[in-house]
Design a protein around this motif. Sequence first.
Motif, PDB file in Angstrom:
ATOM      1  N   ALA A   6       0.470  -1.268  -0.402  1.00 52.72           N
ATOM      2  CA  ALA A   6       0.165   0.101  -0.179  1.00 52.72           C
ATOM      3  C   ALA A   6       1.307   1.153  -0.025  1.00 52.72           C
ATOM      4  O   ALA A   6       1.307   1.225   0.378  1.00 52.72           O
ATOM      5  N   GLU A   7       0.572   2.475  -1.160  1.00 51.04           N
ATOM      6  CA  GLU A   7       1.176   3.564  -0.838  1.00 51.04           C
ATOM      7  C   GLU A   7       0.837   4.508  -0.543  1.00 51.04           C
ATOM      8  O   GLU A   7      -0.109   4.506  -1.036  1.00 51.04           O
ATOM      9  N   THR A   8       1.054   5.227   0.175  1.00 56.19           N
ATOM     10  CA  THR A   8       0.545   6.422   0.037  1.00 56.19           C
ATOM     11  C   THR A   8      -0.827   6.572   0.184  1.00 56.19           C
ATOM     12  O   THR A   8      -1.193   7.582  -0.447  1.00 56.19           O
ATOM     13  N   LEU A   9      -1.748   6.101   1.421  1.00 53.60           N
ATOM     14  CA  LEU A   9      -2.596   5.669   1.757  1.00 53.60           C
ATOM     15  C   LEU A   9      -3.109   7.081   2.509  1.00 53.60           C
ATOM     16  O   LEU A   9      -2.450   7.274   3.109  1.00 53.60           O
ATOM     17  N   SER A  10      -4.604   7.484   2.061  1.00 53.75           N
ATOM     18  CA  SER A  10      -4.936   8.414   2.859  1.00 53.75           C
ATOM     19  C   SER A  10      -6.984   8.674   2.770  1.00 53.75           C
ATOM     20  O   SER A  10      -7.164   7.760   2.334  1.00 53.75           O
ATOM     21  N   LYS A  11      -7.101   8.785   4.285  1.00 52.24           N
ATOM     22  CA  LYS A  11      -8.686   8.695   3.861  1.00 52.24           C
ATOM     23  C   LYS A  11      -9.245   9.054   5.496  1.00 52.24           C
ATOM     24  O   LYS A  11      -8.976   9.682   6.684  1.00 52.24           O
ATOM     25  N   SER A  12     -10.803  10.207   4.906  1.00 52.46           N
ATOM     26  CA  SER A  12     -10.855  11.107   5.645  1.00 52.46           C
ATOM     27  C   SER A  12     -12.235  10.698   5.978  1.00 52.46           C
ATOM     28  O   SER A  12     -13.071  10.099   5.306  1.00 52.46           O
ATOM     29  N   TYR A  13     -12.658  11.259   7.667  1.00 51.37           N
ATOM     30  CA  TYR A  13     -14.757  11.051   7.120  1.00 51.37           C
ATOM     31  C   TYR A  13     -14.735  12.157   7.388  1.00 51.37           C
ATOM     32  O   TYR A  13     -13.952  12.787   9.087  1.00 51.37           O
ATOM     33  N   ASN A  14     -16.007  12.685   7.596  1.00 49.45           N
ATOM     34  CA  ASN A  14     -15.937  14.339   7.918  1.00 49.45           C
ATOM     35  C   ASN A  14     -15.376  15.432   8.174  1.00 49.45           C
ATOM     36  O   ASN A  14     -14.903  16.062   9.631  1.00 49.45           O
ATOM     37  N   ASP A  15     -14.334  15.598   7.570  1.00 51.05           N
ATOM     38  CA  ASP A  15     -13.084  16.517   7.257  1.00 51.05           C
ATOM     39  C   ASP A  15     -12.019  16.395   8.469  1.00 51.05           C
ATOM     40  O   ASP A  15     -11.679  16.943   9.150  1.00 51.05           O
ATOM     41  N   THR A  23       2.491   4.208   4.033  1.00 50.21           N
ATOM     42  CA  THR A  23       3.183   3.262   3.281  1.00 50.21           C
ATOM     43  C   THR A  23       2.706   2.128   3.407  1.00 50.21           C
ATOM     44  O   THR A  23       4.117   2.667   4.815  1.00 50.21           O
ATOM     45  N   LEU A  24       2.425   0.605   2.956  1.00 49.62           N
ATOM     46  CA  LEU A  24       3.244  -0.655   4.070  1.00 49.62           C
ATOM     47  C   LEU A  24       3.634  -1.116   2.940  1.00 49.62           C
ATOM     48  O   LEU A  24       2.911  -1.617   2.455  1.00 49.62           O
ATOM     49  N   GLY A  25       3.871  -2.884   3.530  1.00 46.67           N
ATOM     50  CA  GLY A  25       3.915  -3.711   2.581  1.00 46.67           C
ATOM     51  C   GLY A  25       4.143  -5.203   3.458  1.00 46.67           C
ATOM     52  O   GLY A  25       4.574  -4.867   4.884  1.00 46.67           O
ATOM     53  N   ILE A  26       3.660  -6.083   3.200  1.00 46.14           N
ATOM     54  CA  ILE A  26       3.233  -7.263   3.830  1.00 46.14           C
ATOM     55  C   ILE A  26       4.343  -8.540   3.163  1.00 46.14           C
ATOM     56  O   ILE A  26       3.387  -8.318   2.379  1.00 46.14           O
ATOM     57  N   GLY A  27       5.368  -8.625   3.502  1.00 48.43           N
ATOM     58  CA  GLY A  27       6.439  -9.513   3.040  1.00 48.43           C
ATOM     59  C   GLY A  27       5.865 -11.412   3.317  1.00 48.43           C
ATOM     60  O   GLY A  27       5.200 -11.389   4.257  1.00 48.43           O
ATOM     61  N   ASN A  38      -8.906   2.648  19.714  1.00 45.81           N
ATOM     62  CA  ASN A  38     -10.370   3.554  19.300  1.00 45.81           C
ATOM     63  C   ASN A  38     -10.282   4.627  18.354  1.00 45.81           C
ATOM     64  O   ASN A  38     -10.122   5.262  18.691  1.00 45.81           O
ATOM     65  N   GLY A  39     -11.023   3.969  16.939  1.00 50.68           N
ATOM     66  CA  GLY A  39     -11.391   5.577  16.353  1.00 50.68           C
ATOM     67  C   GLY A  39     -10.081   5.720  15.792  1.00 50.68           C
ATOM     68  O   GLY A  39      -9.788   6.650  15.404  1.00 50.68           O
ATOM     69  N   THR A  40      -9.340   5.421  15.757  1.00 52.40           N
ATOM     70  CA  THR A  40      -7.790   5.621  14.934  1.00 52.40           C
ATOM     71  C   THR A  40      -7.387   5.301  13.636  1.00 52.40           C
ATOM     72  O   THR A  40      -7.094   5.537  12.401  1.00 52.40           O
ATOM     73  N   GLY A  41      -8.666   4.055  12.997  1.00 55.72           N
ATOM     74  CA  GLY A  41      -8.967   4.171  11.606  1.00 55.72           C
ATOM     75  C   GLY A  41      -8.069   2.486  11.749  1.00 55.72           C
ATOM     76  O   GLY A  41      -7.860   2.309  10.070  1.00 55.72           O
ATOM     77  N   LYS A  42      -7.882   1.877  12.541  1.00 58.96           N
ATOM     78  CA  LYS A  42      -6.979   0.041  11.882  1.00 58.96           C
ATOM     79  C   LYS A  42      -8.834  -0.177  11.244  1.00 58.96           C
ATOM     80  O   LYS A  42      -8.038  -1.123   9.908  1.00 58.96           O
ATOM     81  N   THR A  43      -9.587  -0.709  11.229  1.00 64.65           N
ATOM     82  CA  THR A  43     -10.865  -1.080  10.554  1.00 64.65           C
ATOM     83  C   THR A  43     -10.701  -0.613   9.218  1.00 64.65           C
ATOM     84  O   THR A  43     -10.730  -1.565   8.229  1.00 64.65           O
ATOM     85  N   THR A  44     -10.487   0.354   9.267  1.00 64.83           N
ATOM     86  CA  THR A  44     -10.828   1.187   8.032  1.00 64.83           C
ATOM     87  C   THR A  44      -9.748   0.646   7.180  1.00 64.83           C
ATOM     88  O   THR A  44     -10.209   0.333   5.512  1.00 64.83           O
ATOM     89  N   LEU A  45      -8.474   0.367   7.193  1.00 63.33           N
ATOM     90  CA  LEU A  45      -7.392   0.620   7.154  1.00 63.33           C
ATOM     91  C   LEU A  45      -7.815  -0.783   6.600  1.00 63.33           C
ATOM     92  O   LEU A  45      -7.239  -0.893   5.181  1.00 63.33           O
ATOM     93  N   ILE A  46      -7.914  -1.372   7.303  1.00 61.12           N
ATOM     94  CA  ILE A  46      -7.878  -3.502   7.355  1.00 61.12           C
ATOM     95  C   ILE A  46      -8.959  -3.052   6.056  1.00 61.12           C
ATOM     96  O   ILE A  46      -8.836  -4.158   4.465  1.00 61.12           O
ATOM     97  N   LYS A  47     -10.078  -2.489   6.126  1.00 64.78           N
ATOM     98  CA  LYS A  47     -11.627  -2.922   4.615  1.00 64.78           C
ATOM     99  C   LYS A  47     -11.012  -1.898   3.325  1.00 64.78           C
ATOM    100  O   LYS A  47     -10.820  -2.179   2.701  1.00 64.78           O
ATOM    101  N   ILE A  48      -9.981  -0.916   3.408  1.00 60.62           N
ATOM    102  CA  ILE A  48      -9.683  -0.464   2.048  1.00 60.62           C
ATOM    103  C   ILE A  48      -7.744  -1.240   1.682  1.00 60.62           C
ATOM    104  O   ILE A  48      -8.313  -1.575   0.611  1.00 60.62           O
ATOM    105  N   LEU A  49      -7.858  -1.802   2.033  1.00 59.89           N
ATOM    106  CA  LEU A  49      -6.785  -2.817   2.007  1.00 59.89           C
ATOM    107  C   LEU A  49      -7.187  -4.837   1.303  1.00 59.89           C
ATOM    108  O   LEU A  49      -6.900  -5.129   0.143  1.00 59.89           O
ATOM    109  N   THR A  50      -8.614  -4.884   1.905  1.00 58.46           N
ATOM    110  CA  THR A  50      -9.584  -5.485   0.868  1.00 58.46           C
ATOM    111  C   THR A  50     -10.073  -5.256   0.215  1.00 58.46           C
ATOM    112  O   THR A  50     -10.443  -5.793  -0.556  1.00 58.46           O
ATOM    113  N   GLY A  51     -10.469  -4.033  -0.235  1.00 58.54           N
ATOM    114  CA  GLY A  51     -10.445  -3.709  -1.324  1.00 58.54           C
ATOM    115  C   GLY A  51     -12.217  -2.842  -1.467  1.00 58.54           C
ATOM    116  O   GLY A  51     -13.111  -2.885  -2.819  1.00 58.54           O
ATOM    117  N   GLN A  52     -13.093  -3.559   0.472  1.00 58.57           N
ATOM    118  CA  GLN A  52     -14.339  -2.506   0.941  1.00 58.57           C
ATOM    119  C   GLN A  52     -14.473  -1.364   0.841  1.00 58.57           C
ATOM    120  O   GLN A  52     -15.548  -1.087   0.746  1.00 58.57           O
TER     121      GLN A  52
END
Length: 621
Positions: A6-15, A23-27, A38-52
């Motif tokens: 994943a390269e230069t990922l960004s995500k915002s909600y409600n400004d 950026t991250l990589g899994i070898g 809680n609320g830092t975006g862990k689940t959102t990041l997982i959903k981005i990585l899995t295409g949801q």
Amino acid sequence: MNYLSAETLSKSYNDRWLFKDITLGIGQGEKVAIVGENGTGKTTLIKILTGQVTPDSGIVSTREGIKLGYLTQQPNVAPALTVKEILFDDKNKIAKVVREYEECIHDAHTSPEKMQHALELMEEFNAWDYDAKVQEITGKLGIVDLDQKFEQLSGGQRKRIFLAQMLLTEPDLIIMDEPTNHLDLEAIEWLESYLAGQNVTLLMVTHDRYFLDNVSKVVLELDRGKIYRYQGNYAYFLEKKAEREEMLKTEVSKARNLMKKELEWMRKQPRARGTKAKYRVEAFYEIQEKASQNIKKDRLELDIQEARQGGKIMELHHLSKSYGDKKMVEDFNYVFKKKDRIGIVGKNGIGKSTFLDLLTGKTQPTTGEIIPGVTTKIGYFTQEVETLNPTNRVIEEVKEIAEFITMADGSQISASRFLETFLFSPEKQYNIVEKLSGGEKKRLQLLKILVTNPNFLILDEPTNDFDIDTLNVLEDFLEKFTGCLLLVSHDRYFMDHLVDQLFIFEGEGKIKPFNGNYSDYRTWIEEKEEAEKSIPATPKKQVVETPKEPKKLNLAEKTELEKLPMEIERLEAKKAEVINLLNAGVTDHKQIKEWSKEIETLTATIEASTLRWLELEERGK
């Protein structure tokens, strides 16, 4: 070799930016855990990585040909599907092949062509050993009734079925969000061992600290919109995180001191010299960005007055509870004492929650008696948030109990101020309850219980949906809690730090007390199993202690070692011969069943002989 990038990922909600330009990589072969509040975006990041979920910017790429397995927190399928249909869906090619073969075997009207095709597929996918794997995974995860419909399952049962389904597809890359939620301790320990030992690549979000420490080899921390990588287990991460935060405090402090000087220069800077000092202006804005970082973190504070507790707390006399023929509690006696700290251990569905409901009066015993003390005040934290009114505002939930709350030192604070100590900001206090996250609802539920000043706390799976920082604070509070504590939790770390006695639920209503925490219990079990293994088959024979160093091979074992490769080769040839017979197009179903059984027996014998050969070869070195 990177499986996922994943390269230069960004995500915002409600400004509000959850994260920006990460950026991250899994070898291949890496076992990675994502942690954060809680609320830092862990689940959102997982959903981005899995295409949801689509990121605002950035790219996610998976290596071509990699089979991905993903376990979400809230899986869902058509309600009418059975467990069998979910486990062996068409996405799992091997499972589909095995299912078709089994249908052919049990259908007397199967045509020779169809049977031939099923046999060829079994050979092509090497599916003869698949059934054993299905039995292991479903057995360890407590999946018994394969014909049960999805709509009849509890949330925990659904989670376990989708976990089994994902593992049975044998993915190259596994991504899991809170995999240990809804699993009992036995299932968690099996999953921990399975994932640690398998040659798989793993990315997970979990708050289970023992699981993190034993499985993950890399920790990714999501903090203040950035991601930090630690090459080590959870214990290593804690050490390096503390170092990083100290360095950050120093850097921010220096930047703030420097910014004061630069700000003064900026104010005095004549416009005519703007181009000449452009580099210094740009440097100022960089310093300003670093200096404006908020290094202070909100921290949950638990400090509540307890109701006075008398000498008599609660007595259980011949307590029993059954549902039809199913015994949940059978003739249990116990007298709760001051400062009891008891953990409850047992498989899912064995009666733990029923037992708690009996103590709190939510359900009545079939026979027996529960006698509470006059001053006993129970606070019952359940897995459900049924005590919350979804249409209320957060502050209304607390004010329904009290306008002012008494703290441990006797002082009183307003409901609003008390909510702030539980990390509910003044703005969030006027949010509607149904709009809160799962962790926030659990936090509000816990707050409502503590407001009542209980002296007998009963907690049913309190660790679900809480981040690690919140769990640490809750542990600190419960360690200082002087009342009675009764705890059901699948979090072994949490249990070990808080209880000194266990109620072991063994099934059929049997409850056995054990003195010690969960790790003490596991050690006792292991020692007991080792002792049973050392008991000789014939009582007359003397027990010989196993030497520390492995014995050298004797003459018979050397001969066995020499013959085993030829024996394995003979068995492989015999297996190939039987498979060829099956492929010959014979239509006699009885004969086909015999050959199929023979293949299973030969496969098991080959595996056992191979293990014996490896053992002897190791000792013969």
